[in-house]
Design a protein around this motif. Structure first.
Motif, PDB file in Angstrom:
ATOM      1  N   VAL A  36       0.836  -1.204   0.000  1.00 31.34           N
ATOM      2  CA  VAL A  36       0.000   0.000   0.000  1.00 31.34           C
ATOM      3  C   VAL A  36       0.869   1.252   0.000  1.00 31.34           C
ATOM      4  O   VAL A  36       0.659   2.168  -0.801  1.00 31.34           O
ATOM      5  N   SER A  37       1.836   1.313   0.887  1.00 31.74           N
ATOM      6  CA  SER A  37       2.646   2.526   1.005  1.00 31.74           C
ATOM      7  C   SER A  37       3.532   2.770  -0.218  1.00 31.74           C
ATOM      8  O   SER A  37       3.700   3.903  -0.642  1.00 31.74           O
ATOM      9  N   ALA A  38       4.077   1.718  -0.782  1.00 30.84           N
ATOM     10  CA  ALA A  38       5.009   1.883  -1.903  1.00 30.84           C
ATOM     11  C   ALA A  38       4.315   2.042  -3.245  1.00 30.84           C
ATOM     12  O   ALA A  38       4.855   2.682  -4.139  1.00 30.84           O
ATOM     13  N   LYS A  62      -2.767 -11.987  17.446  1.00 32.52           N
ATOM     14  CA  LYS A  62      -2.599 -11.664  18.863  1.00 32.52           C
ATOM     15  C   LYS A  62      -1.592 -10.556  19.108  1.00 32.52           C
ATOM     16  O   LYS A  62      -1.785  -9.731  19.977  1.00 32.52           O
ATOM     17  N   MET A  63      -0.494 -10.564  18.355  1.00 28.04           N
ATOM     18  CA  MET A  63       0.519  -9.532  18.578  1.00 28.04           C
ATOM     19  C   MET A  63       1.359  -9.370  17.322  1.00 28.04           C
ATOM     20  O   MET A  63       1.890 -10.329  16.796  1.00 28.04           O
ATOM     21  N   LEU A  64       1.453  -8.141  16.871  1.00 29.51           N
ATOM     22  CA  LEU A  64       2.329  -7.832  15.743  1.00 29.51           C
ATOM     23  C   LEU A  64       3.707  -7.478  16.266  1.00 29.51           C
ATOM     24  O   LEU A  64       3.856  -6.978  17.383  1.00 29.51           O
ATOM     25  N   SER A  65       4.720  -7.699  15.450  1.00 30.64           N
ATOM     26  CA  SER A  65       6.070  -7.270  15.816  1.00 30.64           C
ATOM     27  C   SER A  65       6.123  -5.745  15.785  1.00 30.64           C
ATOM     28  O   SER A  65       5.224  -5.082  15.236  1.00 30.64           O
ATOM     29  N   ASP A  66       7.174  -5.192  16.344  1.00 33.48           N
ATOM     30  CA  ASP A  66       7.362  -3.730  16.309  1.00 33.48           C
ATOM     31  C   ASP A  66       7.357  -3.228  14.872  1.00 33.48           C
ATOM     32  O   ASP A  66       6.737  -2.201  14.556  1.00 33.48           O
ATOM     33  N   GLU A  67       8.071  -3.944  14.000  1.00 36.28           N
ATOM     34  CA  GLU A  67       8.180  -3.522  12.598  1.00 36.28           C
ATOM     35  C   GLU A  67       6.827  -3.582  11.889  1.00 36.28           C
ATOM     36  O   GLU A  67       6.443  -2.664  11.188  1.00 36.28           O
ATOM     37  N   LEU A  71       4.825  -0.437  10.331  1.00 31.92           N
ATOM     38  CA  LEU A  71       4.430  -0.403   8.921  1.00 31.92           C
ATOM     39  C   LEU A  71       2.922  -0.237   8.766  1.00 31.92           C
ATOM     40  O   LEU A  71       2.460   0.496   7.884  1.00 31.92           O
ATOM     41  N   LEU A  72       2.151  -0.895   9.618  1.00 33.86           N
ATOM     42  CA  LEU A  72       0.692  -0.754   9.572  1.00 33.86           C
ATOM     43  C   LEU A  72       0.281   0.683   9.874  1.00 33.86           C
ATOM     44  O   LEU A  72      -0.572   1.261   9.195  1.00 33.86           O
ATOM     45  N   THR A  73       0.906   1.280  10.872  1.00 42.97           N
ATOM     46  CA  THR A  73       0.604   2.675  11.223  1.00 42.97           C
ATOM     47  C   THR A  73       1.035   3.616  10.110  1.00 42.97           C
ATOM     48  O   THR A  73       0.292   4.544   9.766  1.00 42.97           O
ATOM     49  N   ALA A  74       2.189   3.381   9.519  1.00 40.79           N
ATOM     50  CA  ALA A  74       2.645   4.218   8.396  1.00 40.79           C
ATOM     51  C   ALA A  74       1.693   4.094   7.211  1.00 40.79           C
ATOM     52  O   ALA A  74       1.392   5.091   6.545  1.00 40.79           O
ATOM     53  N   LEU A 116       1.541  -2.418  18.564  1.00 43.45           N
ATOM     54  CA  LEU A 116       0.610  -1.610  17.767  1.00 43.45           C
ATOM     55  C   LEU A 116       0.147  -0.399  18.556  1.00 43.45           C
ATOM     56  O   LEU A 116       0.093   0.716  18.017  1.00 43.45           O
ATOM     57  N   LEU A 117      -0.163  -0.578  19.826  1.00 49.81           N
ATOM     58  CA  LEU A 117      -0.546   0.566  20.661  1.00 49.81           C
ATOM     59  C   LEU A 117       0.582   1.599  20.700  1.00 49.81           C
ATOM     60  O   LEU A 117       0.335   2.804  20.601  1.00 49.81           O
ATOM     61  N   HIS A 118       1.805   1.129  20.833  1.00 49.90           N
ATOM     62  CA  HIS A 118       2.965   2.019  20.883  1.00 49.90           C
ATOM     63  C   HIS A 118       3.110   2.792  19.571  1.00 49.90           C
ATOM     64  O   HIS A 118       3.341   4.006  19.566  1.00 49.90           O
ATOM     65  N   ALA A 119       2.978   2.098  18.443  1.00 50.09           N
ATOM     66  CA  ALA A 119       3.098   2.764  17.134  1.00 50.09           C
ATOM     67  C   ALA A 119       1.994   3.800  16.951  1.00 50.09           C
ATOM     68  O   ALA A 119       2.231   4.889  16.416  1.00 50.09           O
TER      69      ALA A 119
END
Length: 141
Positions: A36-38, A62-67, A71-74, A116-119
């Motif tokens: 999507v972003s690219a 259940k949990m996404l990695s930091d990366e 990327l989802l937030t971006a 995800l909450l952090h991002a």
């Protein structure tokens, strides 16, 4: 537990992944977010299906990695850019679907989805501005 939460059987070069390795969900969320972003203008016909994939996976992840969370937030912020968002009739629906993905991810597994909450907290200002988005001024012809 869903298969998307299992470690990915192939080593992936995702920085910020968990010590156990990235999950299948990390791979799928990161891939769609990068797509999507690219290539959101060139690949626009594929975006509804790609976002639908995430919308269907989100309640089971259940949990996404930091990366993957970053990327989802971006991706969400890319879709919310007024120049893109107001540039096509179907584009607001893409943003609505992306917001539903984030909501579903947090609705069912908010306690475990701290990355995800952090991002999202890092993107708080532009996310708070979403309700007041306005079309960009028309270009002088």
């Amino acid at each position: 537990s869903s298969i998307v939460n299992l470690p990915c059987p192939v080593a992936l070069p995702l920085p910020g992944s968990r010590p156990t390795g990235p999950s299948i969900a990390d791979l799928l969320f990161s891939s769609v977010a990068e797509l999507v972003s690219a290539g959101k203008e060139r690949l626009e016909p594929l975006l509804p299906a790609a976002l639908a994939l995430l919308a269907n996976l989100a309640p089971h992840t259940k949990m996404l990695s930091d990366e993957a969370a970053a990327l989802l937030t971006a991706m969400l912020l890319d879709l919310a850019q007024p120049s893109y968002l107001f540039g096509g009739e179907a584009r607001p629906e893409l943003l609505i679907t992306a917001l539903a993905v984030v909501s579903s991810s947090l609705l069912y597994h908010h306690a475990a989805n701290l990355p995800l909450l952090h991002a999202l907290l890092h993107a708080a200002a532009p996310l708070r501005a979403l309700p007041s988005l306005q079309p960009p001024p028309p270009a002088d012809a």
